[in-house]
Design a protein around this motif. Structure first.
Motif, PDB file in Angstrom:
ATOM      1  N   THR A  11      -7.529  -1.421  -3.289  1.00  0.00           N
ATOM      2  CA  THR A  11      -7.709  -2.480  -4.293  1.00  0.00           C
ATOM      3  C   THR A  11      -6.384  -3.136  -4.654  1.00  0.00           C
ATOM      4  OG1 THR A  11      -9.652  -1.357  -5.215  1.00  0.00           O
ATOM      5  CG2 THR A  11      -8.520  -2.952  -6.631  1.00  0.00           C
ATOM      6  N   VAL A  12      -5.362  -2.313  -4.891  1.00  0.00           N
ATOM      7  CA  VAL A  12      -4.057  -2.847  -5.280  1.00  0.00           C
ATOM      8  C   VAL A  12      -3.474  -3.718  -4.180  1.00  0.00           C
ATOM      9  CG1 VAL A  12      -1.640  -2.235  -5.719  1.00  0.00           C
ATOM     10  CG2 VAL A  12      -3.477  -1.045  -6.938  1.00  0.00           C
ATOM     11  N   PHE A  13      -3.433  -3.200  -2.965  1.00  0.00           N
ATOM     12  CA  PHE A  13      -2.718  -3.928  -1.915  1.00  0.00           C
ATOM     13  C   PHE A  13      -3.513  -5.101  -1.355  1.00  0.00           C
ATOM     14  CE2 PHE A  13      -0.130  -0.141  -2.177  1.00  0.00           C
ATOM     15  CZ  PHE A  13       1.133  -0.700  -2.133  1.00  0.00           C
ATOM     16  N   THR A  14      -4.821  -5.065  -1.451  1.00  0.00           N
ATOM     17  CA  THR A  14      -5.600  -6.256  -1.123  1.00  0.00           C
ATOM     18  C   THR A  14      -5.306  -7.355  -2.144  1.00  0.00           C
ATOM     19  OG1 THR A  14      -7.377  -4.968  -0.103  1.00  0.00           O
ATOM     20  CG2 THR A  14      -7.932  -7.181  -0.857  1.00  0.00           C
ATOM     21  N   TYR A  15      -5.216  -6.959  -3.405  1.00  0.00           N
ATOM     22  CA  TYR A  15      -4.960  -7.920  -4.483  1.00  0.00           C
ATOM     23  C   TYR A  15      -3.561  -8.511  -4.377  1.00  0.00           C
ATOM     24  CZ  TYR A  15      -5.283  -9.885  -9.201  1.00  0.00           C
ATOM     25  OH  TYR A  15      -5.332 -10.751 -10.271  1.00  0.00           O
ATOM     26  N   VAL A  16      -2.545  -7.667  -4.213  1.00  0.00           N
ATOM     27  CA  VAL A  16      -1.171  -8.186  -4.210  1.00  0.00           C
ATOM     28  C   VAL A  16      -0.890  -8.979  -2.933  1.00  0.00           C
ATOM     29  CG1 VAL A  16      -0.304  -6.391  -5.740  1.00  0.00           C
ATOM     30  CG2 VAL A  16      -0.197  -6.028  -3.267  1.00  0.00           C
ATOM     31  N   HIS A  17      -1.562  -8.649  -1.840  1.00  0.00           N
ATOM     32  CA  HIS A  17      -1.413  -9.440  -0.607  1.00  0.00           C
ATOM     33  C   HIS A  17      -1.935 -10.853  -0.841  1.00  0.00           C
ATOM     34  CE1 HIS A  17      -2.863 -10.947   3.357  1.00  0.00           C
ATOM     35  NE2 HIS A  17      -1.686 -10.479   3.753  1.00  0.00           N
ATOM     36  N   HIS A  18      -3.118 -10.941  -1.433  1.00  0.00           N
ATOM     37  CA  HIS A  18      -3.695 -12.262  -1.726  1.00  0.00           C
ATOM     38  C   HIS A  18      -2.845 -12.998  -2.739  1.00  0.00           C
ATOM     39  CE1 HIS A  18      -6.741 -15.336  -2.350  1.00  0.00           C
ATOM     40  NE2 HIS A  18      -6.634 -15.142  -3.662  1.00  0.00           N
ATOM     41  N   ARG A  19      -2.358 -12.287  -3.736  1.00  0.00           N
ATOM     42  CA  ARG A  19      -1.514 -12.886  -4.777  1.00  0.00           C
ATOM     43  C   ARG A  19      -0.242 -13.467  -4.190  1.00  0.00           C
ATOM     44  NH1 ARG A  19       2.708 -10.581  -8.031  1.00  0.00           N
ATOM     45  NH2 ARG A  19       2.801 -11.401 -10.166  1.00  0.00           N
ATOM     46  N   LYS A  20       0.354 -12.759  -3.239  1.00  0.00           N
ATOM     47  CA  LYS A  20       1.600 -13.233  -2.643  1.00  0.00           C
ATOM     48  C   LYS A  20       1.378 -14.423  -1.727  1.00  0.00           C
ATOM     49  CE  LYS A  20       5.868 -13.103  -2.607  1.00  0.00           C
ATOM     50  NZ  LYS A  20       6.572 -13.335  -3.888  1.00  0.00           N
ATOM     51  N   ARG A  63      -5.246  -0.148   6.085  1.00  0.00           N
ATOM     52  CA  ARG A  63      -5.257  -1.544   6.518  1.00  0.00           C
ATOM     53  C   ARG A  63      -4.708  -2.468   5.439  1.00  0.00           C
ATOM     54  NH1 ARG A  63     -11.173  -2.191   9.532  1.00  0.00           N
ATOM     55  NH2 ARG A  63     -10.483  -1.525  11.629  1.00  0.00           N
ATOM     56  N   ALA A  64      -5.083  -2.216   4.184  1.00  0.00           N
ATOM     57  CA  ALA A  64      -4.615  -3.067   3.088  1.00  0.00           C
ATOM     58  C   ALA A  64      -3.103  -2.968   2.936  1.00  0.00           C
ATOM     59  CB  ALA A  64      -5.314  -2.671   1.787  1.00  0.00           C
ATOM     60  N   ILE A  65      -2.574  -1.752   2.999  1.00  0.00           N
ATOM     61  CA  ILE A  65      -1.127  -1.584   2.890  1.00  0.00           C
ATOM     62  C   ILE A  65      -0.422  -2.202   4.083  1.00  0.00           C
ATOM     63  CG2 ILE A  65       0.766   0.070   2.690  1.00  0.00           C
ATOM     64  CD1 ILE A  65      -1.220   2.021   1.410  1.00  0.00           C
ATOM     65  N   THR A  66      -0.984  -2.048   5.275  1.00  0.00           N
ATOM     66  CA  THR A  66      -0.382  -2.590   6.496  1.00  0.00           C
ATOM     67  C   THR A  66      -0.308  -4.106   6.440  1.00  0.00           C
ATOM     68  OG1 THR A  66      -1.170  -0.705   7.803  1.00  0.00           O
ATOM     69  CG2 THR A  66      -0.569  -2.701   9.009  1.00  0.00           C
TER      70      THR A  66
END
Length: 234
Positions: free
Chosen positions: A223-232, A22-25
């Motif tokens: 963790t990574v993709f939840t973070y970078v999604h929010h960051r973007k 889900r995070a990557i998607t």
């Protein structure tokens, strides 16, 4: 895909695997929207989207390897190959194949993720080590004080799974660089005074390490993709 071998239905994602997918998607969906805007950055976003897609596919392949290793392990009841029937020996060999495939894919995913983070955060890990790993990238994040919130989360996950990962990394290095795991079985367990007996490794312990490794990878990706999604988005 492989569940059809065992006449089981298609996998239904759950737990940490579902969270990672889900995070990557979510991140891929955001990138697709940014690509559609055709800004000067769309080439970079396309590269990251392909990277994220590749990690999704690699995670699926890792889970299938762990699943098959577990299914074939259940068919092995003896601790010596000489005591196995031809059918059991074949299942043992299938277990070993998917077990090895699993730990090789596990570190491949982590290293792909490391290259993604190195590019995204401009860490220049290649200046520290030409062929750097995910763990090199983590150290570089700390050294450069890059995204300390994310680095702290990833470090905690790494430490939580430190022991099983160390054992799996040793197996990976033996498999790729030195001797394969079957030869390691022989070196560790064969009685040199009774060379007619070949004891196999503790399959349950090995499988548990691999399952822990899958959990670590899922939590790390989530963790990574939840973070970078929010960051973007911000």
């Amino acid at each position: 895909m492989f569940r059809a071998w065992f006449e089981e239905p298609k996998r239904t994602d759950s737990g940490s695997l579902l969270e990672a997918v889900r995070a990557i998607t979510r991140y891929r969906k955001l990138l697709t929207e940014l690509i559609d805007e055709q800004t000067p950055q769309c080439g970079k976003y396309t590269r990251y989207e392909l990277w994220a897609r590749g990690l999704t596919n690699a995670l699926d392949e890792l889970e299938q390897s762990v699943y098959c290793a577990s299914k074939f392990r259940a068919e092995v009841t003896h601790d010596q190959e000489e005591k196995m029937s031809p059918e059991e020996r074949a299942d043992y060999r299938r277990h070993v194949y998917f077990y090895k495939n699993g730990f090789i894919r596990l570190f491949s995913i982590l290293d792909k993720l490391g290259y993604f983070l190195n590019d995204l955060l401009r860490l220049k890990s290649e200046r520290v080590k030409h062929k750097f790993s995910y763990f090199t990238v983590l150290r570089q994040m700390k050294h450069r004080n890059a995204e300390p919130g994310l680095e702290g989360l990833l470090y905690d996950i790494k430490e939580q799974y430190k022991e099983p990962l160390a054992r799996l990394r040793q197996k990976r290095n033996m498999e790729i660089h030195l001797v394969n795991t079957e030869m390691l079985d022989d070196l560790l367990h064969v009685d040199l005074c009774r060379a007619d007996r070949t004891y196999i490794e503790d399959l349950d312990a090995n499988l548990n390490d691999l399952e822990q490794g899958l959990e670590m990878v899922c939590r790390t990706l989530s963790t990574v993709f939840t973070y970078v999604h929010h960051r973007k988005k911000t």
